[in-house]
Every structure is written in C-alpha cells, then in structure tokens.
Design a protein around this motif. Structure first.
Motif, PDB file in Angstrom:
ATOM      1  N   GLU A  45       2.500  -5.693   5.807  1.00 19.13           N
ATOM      2  CA  GLU A  45       3.379  -4.876   4.956  1.00 19.13           C
ATOM      3  C   GLU A  45       4.750  -5.534   4.799  1.00 19.13           C
ATOM      4  O   GLU A  45       5.342  -5.957   5.784  1.00 19.13           O
ATOM      5  CB  GLU A  45       3.575  -3.546   5.653  1.00 19.13           C
ATOM      6  N   THR A  49       8.687  -2.877   0.342  1.00 20.29           N
ATOM      7  CA  THR A  49       7.630  -2.038  -0.212  1.00 20.29           C
ATOM      8  C   THR A  49       7.506  -0.764   0.610  1.00 20.29           C
ATOM      9  O   THR A  49       7.359   0.333   0.085  1.00 20.29           O
ATOM     10  CB  THR A  49       6.274  -2.783  -0.147  1.00 20.29           C
ATOM     11  N   TRP A  53       7.744   3.156  -0.674  1.00 23.50           N
ATOM     12  CA  TRP A  53       6.702   4.161  -0.446  1.00 23.50           C
ATOM     13  C   TRP A  53       7.268   5.343   0.335  1.00 23.50           C
ATOM     14  O   TRP A  53       6.927   6.501   0.078  1.00 23.50           O
ATOM     15  CB  TRP A  53       5.524   3.552   0.333  1.00 23.50           C
TER      16      TRP A  53
ATOM     17  N   ILE B  26       7.465   0.217  -6.770  1.00 22.04           N
ATOM     18  CA  ILE B  26       6.235   0.283  -5.958  1.00 22.04           C
ATOM     19  C   ILE B  26       5.095  -0.444  -6.662  1.00 22.04           C
ATOM     20  O   ILE B  26       4.343  -1.200  -6.045  1.00 22.04           O
ATOM     21  CB  ILE B  26       5.862   1.759  -5.691  1.00 22.04           C
ATOM     22  N   SER B  29       5.264  -4.277  -6.248  1.00 20.86           N
ATOM     23  CA  SER B  29       4.803  -4.803  -4.957  1.00 20.86           C
ATOM     24  C   SER B  29       3.311  -4.540  -4.781  1.00 20.86           C
ATOM     25  O   SER B  29       2.593  -5.360  -4.195  1.00 20.86           O
ATOM     26  CB  SER B  29       5.602  -4.186  -3.811  1.00 20.86           C
ATOM     27  N   THR B  30       2.829  -3.397  -5.315  1.00 23.15           N
ATOM     28  CA  THR B  30       1.393  -3.112  -5.204  1.00 23.15           C
ATOM     29  C   THR B  30       0.597  -4.155  -5.988  1.00 23.15           C
ATOM     30  O   THR B  30      -0.453  -4.617  -5.536  1.00 23.15           O
ATOM     31  CB  THR B  30       1.086  -1.696  -5.736  1.00 23.15           C
ATOM     32  N   ARG B  90       0.504   5.385   0.771  1.00 24.34           N
ATOM     33  CA  ARG B  90       0.135   4.059   0.296  1.00 24.34           C
ATOM     34  C   ARG B  90      -1.368   3.834   0.470  1.00 24.34           C
ATOM     35  O   ARG B  90      -2.044   3.386  -0.439  1.00 24.34           O
ATOM     36  CB  ARG B  90       0.909   3.004   1.087  1.00 24.34           C
ATOM     37  N   LEU B  94      -4.483   3.288  -2.359  1.00 22.82           N
ATOM     38  CA  LEU B  94      -5.471   2.195  -2.344  1.00 22.82           C
ATOM     39  C   LEU B  94      -6.892   2.775  -2.310  1.00 22.82           C
ATOM     40  O   LEU B  94      -7.792   2.292  -2.988  1.00 22.82           O
ATOM     41  CB  LEU B  94      -5.251   1.283  -1.133  1.00 22.82           C
TER      42      LEU B  94
END
Lengths: 384, 343
Positions: A45, A49, A53, B26, B29-30, B90, B94
């Motif tokens: 991670e 980020t 989140w 987000i 980065s995802t 998160r 996914l």
C-alpha cells in the motif's frame, strides 16, 4: 457473487490492520514498520492512497443513513462498540475494537457484562453463529458469534442500539445448544475442509481474546489481588488453613509463596471422585480455593479437560476447560503452572481464562516433561 | 430523515467538486494498482494499459466507484462502529470489481428468473414463494429452514448434471421439464451442503448457478454440452496473477518465521534432509522436534495463504500452479539468504 475467501481477506484487514491515523502517528512508527513487514495486505500500500481511502471512508460513514439510535444504558440486548481507545498492538497486528452484543449483566450489577462478539459480513457465518437483522425494520444483517463470548467491564462499552427480544432469546438458546436455531434464522452451512471460515474463527478468537484479556486484567486489578492478600498472611498459616479444611492434602515439594502453595498441592487419592471411564482426551484434577475475609474457606477438587497442547519453537500453548466452576461473587482467577519435580515451576506468559475455559502460553524451554497444575481461586468478603 | 432524503443527500455529496477531487485521487492510484491486475479491469469499460493512465480511464474508475458507493451505502453505513474502515472500503471495492468479472447478462438473468419462478409455482411437488427480505425461495420439503445466500465456493461444489438437458444452451435449459429437473437436482445438492436439512433455496441462487453453466448472454450458438463446460481456469481473475504481489507475500511470510523455523523449512524443502538429520543440525533432541515444527509452520502457512488470491484454492479451483511455485521459490530463497547472513 459472494466469496468466503474474499470475505476473509476483508475481515483480516478490518480487524487487524492499523487505520491511517495510526500509520501516520510517529508514536506507532516501530509497530507500523513491523506490521508492514508481515502483513500481505498493507505491504504494497502506498501511504498517500491509504490516506485518500481513509478520507473517503470517513465521508461515507458521515453520509450514510443512521443505523440506529443509541440505546441509553447498557442492558441485555444492547449492541455496543468497544471504545476506540481500547485498540492495541499485539504481535505485529493492530487489533481494532469490535462490536459486541450484551447477553447478560454479571454481578456486581452494572459493572460487568457477558457479551458475544459481532461481525457484519454474514458470508462468514458458520454453525453456532446467529444471522440477524439488528432492527425490526429489516436492514443489513449481522452475525452474532454465540460461541465467542467473554466478560467486559461496562466502561469498555459504548451502546449503539438494541436488538429485538427474539434475537436475544435466540442467542441465549444457541449459547446453550449451538444447534438450536429458531425457525426464522438462516441455517449456516457446516464447515468444510480448508474452509476460510475456520481461519475467520481463529481470527475472531484472537480479537475476543485481546479485549477480554485486557478486561480481565482490569477486573482483577479492581477486585484486589487475592494472592497478594494470601502472601501477606504467610505460607505457613495458609497451609495450615488448607490442611484443616481438607485432610490428606499434601505438598510433594516445599512451596515458596502462596501461588506455589495453591497450585502444587495434591489431594489424597481417596478424596478424588472417580472420573468417568469414557472420558475422551486428556484430563486432570484442578483445585478450587475460595477465600473469605483473607482466609481459606473452601478447598475441593474440580475436573479439568485438555483440548489441545500445541508446541511451537519457543512456546507451549495449552487450552482446555475446568468443569463446574462454582458460582462466585467475584470473577475467579486461574492459577496455572508447569511442575518439574523439585525445580521451580514454569508460570504462563499469558493466561486467557473465561467461564471455565482457558488458554495458557508457556515458554517452551523446560516444558517438555512438565506436568500442568491448575487452581481456580476466588476471593470475596461475602458468604458463598 | 427518511430514506429518500438520505439518498438525495448522498447523491448531492457525491456530486460535489471536493468529493469528485477525492474520488479522482483514489481512482488515479487505484488505476496504477490495477495495472497489476489485468483480470480485474475487465469489469471496466476499457482495459488500463501500462504506463501513464489517461483521464478517460480514471473517469471510468470514478464512475465505478460512485456506483459502488451508491449500491453499498447502507452496508458501508455500518462502518462507524469501529475497526479500520479505509482498509475495508478499499478491499470491498476491489472485491466489487472482482465480482463484476463474474457477473452474467442482467436482462437474460431477469427473464430466466421470472420463467423459473412461474414454472416452480405451478409444480405440484415444489413449494415456492416469498421469504423474508423480499426474496423468493423454493423447497421440496416442508417445513424448511432459510439459509444464507450461497457463495462462490458453494456454487463451485455443485456440478451441472449434463444428463438433465439435451444440450448446454439457453434454449435447451429454458424448457419446463428441464428447469424442474434442474431445480430438484439443485435443491438436493444445496440440502446436501447443509447436512441434508430441509432448506429454502433462494431462487436467485438457482438462476445464478444456471448462469455459471449456460451462456445467458448468447443464445443457441453451441451444440454440445461438453463444449460448454466451464473451464475452471478461464475466469479473468484466475488467468493472470500479480507476480510482484506474490513475491511480496513470500517476503512477508518469511519475516513471520523464527530463524529456527526458517532453517527447518530450508533443510526440509530445499535440501531434502530427513528429520533425524534436521534435528541434528537445528539442535532438537530427536526427529519429533523438527517434525512438530514443520507441522506448525505448515499450519501457519495455510492460515496465511487461505485468503490470498492465486496461491490457495478458490472454491473447487486449485491454486494457480505458477503463482504457488513463485511463492515457494521466493520464500525458500529468502530463508536461505537469512541463513547465510549472520545475525
């Protein structure tokens, strides 16, 4: 389509990964470093980020409809969150506080509560869990782990809402008989080989243990340590008190303090009731010692069963149950040691004890041929 | 505030510029993370290529994220309790993408659902009707117990009875007799999974299971059942694996082992020594010492791998052999390095 494997990965993160605020806090730097070194989820991670989140999660929670009203005082049927400050590190994992359902108050009234642990992802429900909807209006389901119960002090609990009465009744029935499902409750599928739910249960036991152990230490601290009182009495007087109550009790080796005296005593053979011949697994005789006004008031044998002995490189972990522990105004304490003849006994590094069931962790060194000794100690100023 | 007002407020919040900025951060980065998971990007309108990610692809992820938040807002609302909501959110997103790669054609799903409901309602030996939570269920026995929604693992344990249909096509299955035979078969299988109990099977799960074995999207373009049997390794999230992630997991696990445990593993699996020799080299009194240590490491390893993709079985699908091989190789290399480095 739901997957138990994915649900388990979620549960592991939810329960044992540090939230963003902890990851950022310099005071936790060393622990966070250790966690990142061993956690398969957090290792990859990137911190930016994670912060994003975290912010989204906070906002989502703020925007979501309220799940219920705070229930006022804590009573049987209250759903409570454990207070945020109880979160703690253990062996590289950050145990986030969980939610629990209060099953019953324990004496002294209002001070202690028997609770069962809750989890919100019902995909992980297995036999013994009750899937229920917290509101009479339906809404998202939760699961109550009726097998995972422990005692917590009231100050650990923040009441959130209450469950309907039939849910509480069903939980109590499932505690007594894990197969006794009410007709309205979904029947969980039995466990299978390599079932992710087995790993989930291990995780939940660790979570419960983390908070129950902290609670137990606090409860014992508040109640006063009966051992300290006995030590101040002196082992000679204590020994004489026990011998007076129970003829034939003896000590194969000299005891140096109250803890040794209580754990290393032997009952006379004729004093031990015949054990059931069909006992499966390992069993032993434990002792029950009741202290009133600083003096021994009752001593008798109790049957105990060993569920497992697991030896790792540096540790011996023993779990089991002491049967028919008598009712007691205070929470009884378990004294345990590994006896090695005349040598000093090995005391556990860690004792997890609730409602008769125990889990003891000993340093493995020297534990090979040692003998487990158990004494349940209860102290109170009140009459039994 | 009523549910409608909450819904409105939530949508307003999602459309605010600040929220959009947050979601875009987000998504960026995802997207970079998803470049390692090409299987998951099949859930998006277009794949994410290697290298810099275009604004269009980031916008795709923002849309998917909004949809995910809207669909799950009630469930996510339970997060204030306690715990680690960011990690949960998160991972849940996914999983949402992963689930989408397995989804079936919605229109045909709905059509078949209605057809099955009508067929079962008219059958004399099948009890069907609504249950709690507005779902329809059916059973071959009464009284019957409700059950949890079936999972991917449950579905993968119920093989399709090819003998019940002439061909594995939508047309062949969409016949009254075939649907009834399949429903009876499915009920017995689900009952078996629950220890033979009389259970109420959710209709939705029956149709989902059908959708795993017959092409709900295309109709009647294949002839034989054998050709249609799903390849257990064909799911997009199973064909690919993230080698970097697998290596990281191996490093993580290596760090969980004590030096002595690591040595036992190397001597046993890399050097192929017997327990007596391992005991001699690691200071155990006899062969039972390292044997017990190996058993404990194995249990630790199983617990570590069980929730990770590719390196452990997924329902009836075995672990990805190359991913598992890479994990083992990396783990043993790490432990060998540790052994040669004086502490």
């Amino acid at each position: 389509m739901l997957s138990r494997k994915e649900a388990l990965a979620l549960a592991r993160r939810y329960r044992t990964c540090p939230p963003a605020a902890i990851r950022r806090d310099p005071a936790h730097r060393e622990q966070v470093r250790r966690h990142l070194a061993i956690c398969p989820h957090c290792a990859a991670e990137d911190p930016e980020t994670f912060d994003a989140w975290d912010h989204l999660a906070e906002q989502t929670v703020r925007q979501a409809p309220p799940a219920g009203q705070a229930g006022g005082g804590i009573t049987a049927g209250s759903i409570c969150g454990l207070r945020a400050e109880l979160a703690r590190w253990r062996e590289g994992f950050y145990y986030n506080p969980c939610a629990v359902l209060v099953v019953e108050p324990i004496e002294p009234p209002g001070g202690l509560f028997l609770v069962v642990q809750l989890y919100h992802d019902t995909v992980l429900a297995a036999p013994g869990d009750l899937v229920f909807s917290p509101g009479s209006d339906g809404g998202p389901e939760m699961l109550a782990e009726c097998w995972n119960r422990y005692t917590l002090p009231a100050r650990y609990l923040a009441p959130f809402r209450r469950v309907p009465e039939p849910v509480l009744e069903a939980v109590c029935k499932l505690i007594a008989n894990p197969r006794d499902y009410p007709p309205w409750a979904p029947l969980p599928r039995p466990m299978t080989t390599h079932d992710p739910r087995t790993a989930f249960r291990r995780l939940e036991v660790e979570v419960g243990y983390t908070f129950a152990a902290a609670g137990a230490r606090e409860i014992l601290g508040a109640a006063g340590d009966p051992l300290r009182e006995l030590d101040s009495t002196g082992t000679k007087i204590l020994k004489a008190g026990i011998e007076e109550l129970r003829a034939g009790v003896h000590w194969p080796v000299r005891a140096h303090d109250a803890a040794e005296l209580l754990t290393r005593m032997r009952f006379a053979d004729g004093d031990l009731p015949l054990a059931a011949a069909d006992d499966a697994g390992e069993s032993l005789w434990a002792a029950w010692v009741y202290i009133r006004d600083g003096r021994v008031a009752e001593v008798r044998p109790l049957r105990a069963h060993i569920f497992s002995r697991v030896r790792t490189d540096d540790e011996l972990v023993v779990s089991g149950r002491v049967e028919q522990v008598p009712g007691c105004p205070q929470i009884p304490r378990l004294l345990a040691c590994l006896e090695r003849g005349a040598a000093a006994p090995i005391w556990p590094r860690d004792t997890h004890w609730r409602r008769g069931e125990f889990l003891l962790r000993f340093a493995a060194h020297g534990a090979a041929r040692a003998r487990l000794k158990l004494t349940v100690l209860c102290s109170s100023g009140e009459a039994l | 505030m009523d549910a409608f007002s909450w819904e409105k407020q939530f949508r307003t919040w999602l459309s605010k510029p600040d929220t959009l900025n947050l979601l875009t951060r987000i998504a960026g980065s995802t997207a970079r993370g998803l470049q390692h998971y090409p299987g998951l990007t099949t859930a998006l309108p277009a794949p994410i290529p290697d290298g810099p990610v275009s604004e269009e692809r980031i916008a795709d992820i923002v849309s998917e994220l909004c949809l995910f938040l809207l669909e799950n807002r009630q469930r996510l609302g339970k997060m204030p309790f306690v715990g680690n909501p960011a990690a949960y959110l998160r991972q849940a997103f996914l999983n949402h993408l992963r689930e989408k790669t397995r989804k079936q054609d919605r229109d045909n799903f709905r059509y078949l659902y209605k057809r099955v409901a009508d067929t079962l309602r008219k059958a004399a030996d099948v009890y069907s009707g609504p249950a709690g939570g507005n779902i329809s269920v059916f059973s071959l026995q009464r009284p019957a117990h409700p059950i949890q929604a079936l999972t991917f693992e449950d579905f993968s344990e119920i093989p399709f009875p090819v003998q019940c249909v002439d061909a594995l096509t939508y047309e062949a299955v969409n016949k009254k007799k075939a649907l009834l035979d399949l429903a009876r078969y499915f009920w017995k299988q689900v009952s078996g999974l629950h220890g033979g109990a009389a259970v109420e099977v959710p209709l939705r799960d029956f149709v989902r299971w059908l959708g795993l074995h017959i092409p709900l999207a295309g109709r009647g373009d294949r002839e034989t059942a054998v050709e249609e049997l799903p390849d257990p390794h064909s799911a997009p999230d199973q064909v690919y694996f993230d080698a970097a992630a697998v290596k990281t997991w191996a490093h993580n696990f290596a760090r969980r082992l004590s030096p002595r445990q690591g040595l036992v593993l190397v001597l046993l699996h890399a050097e192929g020594l017997g327990y007596a020799e391992i005991a001699r080299q690691t200071g155990y009194r006899g062969p039972s010492g390292p044997k017990m240590a190996a058993k404990n490491i194995e249990a630790q390893l199983r617990d570590f791998l069980i929730e990770l993709p590719w390196v452990s079985p997924d329902g009836c699908r075995d672990a990805h052999p190359e991913a598992l091989g890479l994990f083992w190789q990396t783990l043993l290399d790490d432990l060998k390095k540790k052994r040669s480095t004086p502490s």
